[in-house]
Design a protein around this motif. Structure first.
Motif, PDB file in Angstrom:
ATOM      1  N   SER A   1     -13.896  -7.816 -35.471  1.00  0.00           N
ATOM      2  CA  SER A   1     -13.044  -8.046 -34.300  1.00  0.00           C
ATOM      3  C   SER A   1     -11.905  -9.007 -34.630  1.00  0.00           C
ATOM      4  O   SER A   1     -10.770  -8.822 -34.170  1.00  0.00           O
ATOM      5  CB  SER A   1     -13.868  -8.594 -33.136  1.00  0.00           C
ATOM      6  OG  SER A   1     -14.780  -7.599 -32.704  1.00  0.00           O
TER       7      SER A   1
ATOM      8  N   LYS B   1      -9.253   1.461 -31.122  1.00  0.00           N
ATOM      9  CA  LYS B   1     -10.250   0.987 -32.092  1.00  0.00           C
ATOM     10  C   LYS B   1     -10.630  -0.463 -31.782  1.00  0.00           C
ATOM     11  O   LYS B   1     -11.807  -0.802 -31.732  1.00  0.00           O
ATOM     12  CB  LYS B   1      -9.674   1.096 -33.511  1.00  0.00           C
ATOM     13  CG  LYS B   1     -10.480   0.398 -34.599  1.00  0.00           C
ATOM     14  CD  LYS B   1      -9.735   0.472 -35.929  1.00  0.00           C
ATOM     15  CE  LYS B   1     -10.214  -0.504 -36.948  1.00  0.00           C
ATOM     16  NZ  LYS B   1     -11.563  -0.344 -37.400  1.00  0.00           N
ATOM     17  N   MET B   2      -9.635  -1.305 -31.564  1.00  0.00           N
ATOM     18  CA  MET B   2      -9.874  -2.725 -31.316  1.00  0.00           C
ATOM     19  C   MET B   2     -10.634  -2.944 -30.007  1.00  0.00           C
ATOM     20  O   MET B   2     -11.493  -3.816 -29.918  1.00  0.00           O
ATOM     21  CB  MET B   2      -8.544  -3.478 -31.281  1.00  0.00           C
ATOM     22  CG  MET B   2      -8.690  -4.981 -31.180  1.00  0.00           C
ATOM     23  SD  MET B   2      -7.120  -5.856 -31.393  1.00  0.00           S
ATOM     24  CE  MET B   2      -6.428  -5.688 -29.771  1.00  0.00           C
TER      25      MET B   2
ATOM     26  N   ASP C   1     -14.097  -5.124 -42.224  1.00  0.00           N
ATOM     27  CA  ASP C   1     -14.274  -4.268 -41.055  1.00  0.00           C
ATOM     28  C   ASP C   1     -15.722  -3.839 -40.851  1.00  0.00           C
ATOM     29  O   ASP C   1     -16.048  -3.256 -39.825  1.00  0.00           O
ATOM     30  CB  ASP C   1     -13.371  -3.028 -41.184  1.00  0.00           C
ATOM     31  CG  ASP C   1     -13.126  -2.361 -39.845  1.00  0.00           C
ATOM     32  OD1 ASP C   1     -12.801  -3.077 -38.879  1.00  0.00           O
ATOM     33  OD2 ASP C   1     -13.271  -1.134 -39.755  1.00  0.00           O
TER      34      ASP C   1
ATOM     35  N   HIS D   1      -4.838   1.938 -32.955  1.00  0.00           N
ATOM     36  CA  HIS D   1      -5.375   0.605 -33.242  1.00  0.00           C
ATOM     37  C   HIS D   1      -5.950  -0.056 -31.993  1.00  0.00           C
ATOM     38  O   HIS D   1      -7.048  -0.638 -32.038  1.00  0.00           O
ATOM     39  CB  HIS D   1      -4.279  -0.279 -33.842  1.00  0.00           C
ATOM     40  CG  HIS D   1      -4.629  -1.726 -33.848  1.00  0.00           C
ATOM     41  ND1 HIS D   1      -5.570  -2.260 -34.705  1.00  0.00           N
ATOM     42  CD2 HIS D   1      -4.197  -2.761 -33.083  1.00  0.00           C
ATOM     43  CE1 HIS D   1      -5.691  -3.563 -34.467  1.00  0.00           C
ATOM     44  NE2 HIS D   1      -4.870  -3.880 -33.489  1.00  0.00           N
TER      45      HIS D   1
ATOM     46  N   ASP E   1      -9.448  -7.078 -36.568  1.00  0.00           N
ATOM     47  CA  ASP E   1      -8.658  -6.200 -35.696  1.00  0.00           C
ATOM     48  C   ASP E   1      -7.511  -6.956 -35.036  1.00  0.00           C
ATOM     49  O   ASP E   1      -6.411  -6.424 -34.905  1.00  0.00           O
ATOM     50  CB  ASP E   1      -9.543  -5.555 -34.630  1.00  0.00           C
ATOM     51  CG  ASP E   1     -10.320  -4.361 -35.160  1.00  0.00           C
ATOM     52  OD1 ASP E   1      -9.928  -3.803 -36.205  1.00  0.00           O
ATOM     53  OD2 ASP E   1     -11.321  -3.983 -34.527  1.00  0.00           O
TER      54      ASP E   1
END
Length: 198
Positions: free
Chosen positions: A70, A128-129, A63, A125, A73
């Motif tokens: 990416s 974040k992604m 990460d 998530h 993710d």
């Protein structure tokens, strides 16, 4: 309080799938702070703790590398929500029927905490992604390790607050949302050229 605990754990899972699971497993195994319901006691199994520990190390390293973060993710799109469902249900003290009897599981309300946890972790998530590629592009990848370290810290903080001081979960989630929005807007402003009117 159980709802706040479960919400904090599933939010942490949206940032890092393995931190809240490992925290629950270790605390159940070695302390009296956490007593997992029998259906979730596999989280404190020795083999599971080792597996979660190795996966956590891989996740933490991957990460922090631009582009790899990416890809990670995308791969975590299933793992983080699943982890969120597990920790939400275990945080709520939900007793689940074994997988060998899925009919009973879905006929009862035992699936509800799992679905709520999946939804919370998935929302965190996806945010974040979605923000990571923008941050990486705007900073030529230099933001990846800093933002990742902050996310890991937030996941640890959320998991700890959820277990020890559930009331803090509300404050931490609000702070996390505010920090993400502020950082995203700041980077977006910096990456968009200002156009003057002639």
């Amino acid at each position: 309080m159980e709802f706040l605990t479960a919400t904090g754990l599933s939010s942490a899972a949206g940032l890092n799938a393995y931190i809240p699971m490992l925290a629950l497993g270790l605390l159940d195994r070695f302390t009296t702070f956490v007593n997992l319901p029998p259906a979730w006691s596999w989280l404190s199994n020795d083999w599971m703790l080792w597996i979660l520990g190795v996966l956590l190390v891989v996740e933490v390293i991957a990460d922090k590398v631009p582009v790899v973060d990416s890809i990670n993710d995308v791969l975590q799109t299933v793992v983080r929500p699943a982890s969120g469902g597990i920790v939400f249900a275990s945080g709520m003290g939900a007793e689940t029927v074994t997988v060998s009897d899925p009919g009973s599981f879905f006929a009862s309300d035992q699936w509800v905490p799992v679905v709520i946890g999946v939804g919370i972790a998935l929302a965190v998530h996806l945010f974040k992604m979605g923000s990571r590629p923008v941050l990486n592009a705007a900073t030529v990848g230099t933001a990846a390790p800093v933002v990742s370290a902050a996310e890991d810290g937030a996941a640890v903080g959320l998991a700890a607050a959820a277990i020890f001081v559930p009331v803090l979960v509300i404050v931490l989630i609000a702070a996390l949302i505010g920090a993400f929005v502020w950082l995203f807007l700041k980077v977006r402003r910096r990456s968009t050229p200002e156009t003057g009117i002639l």
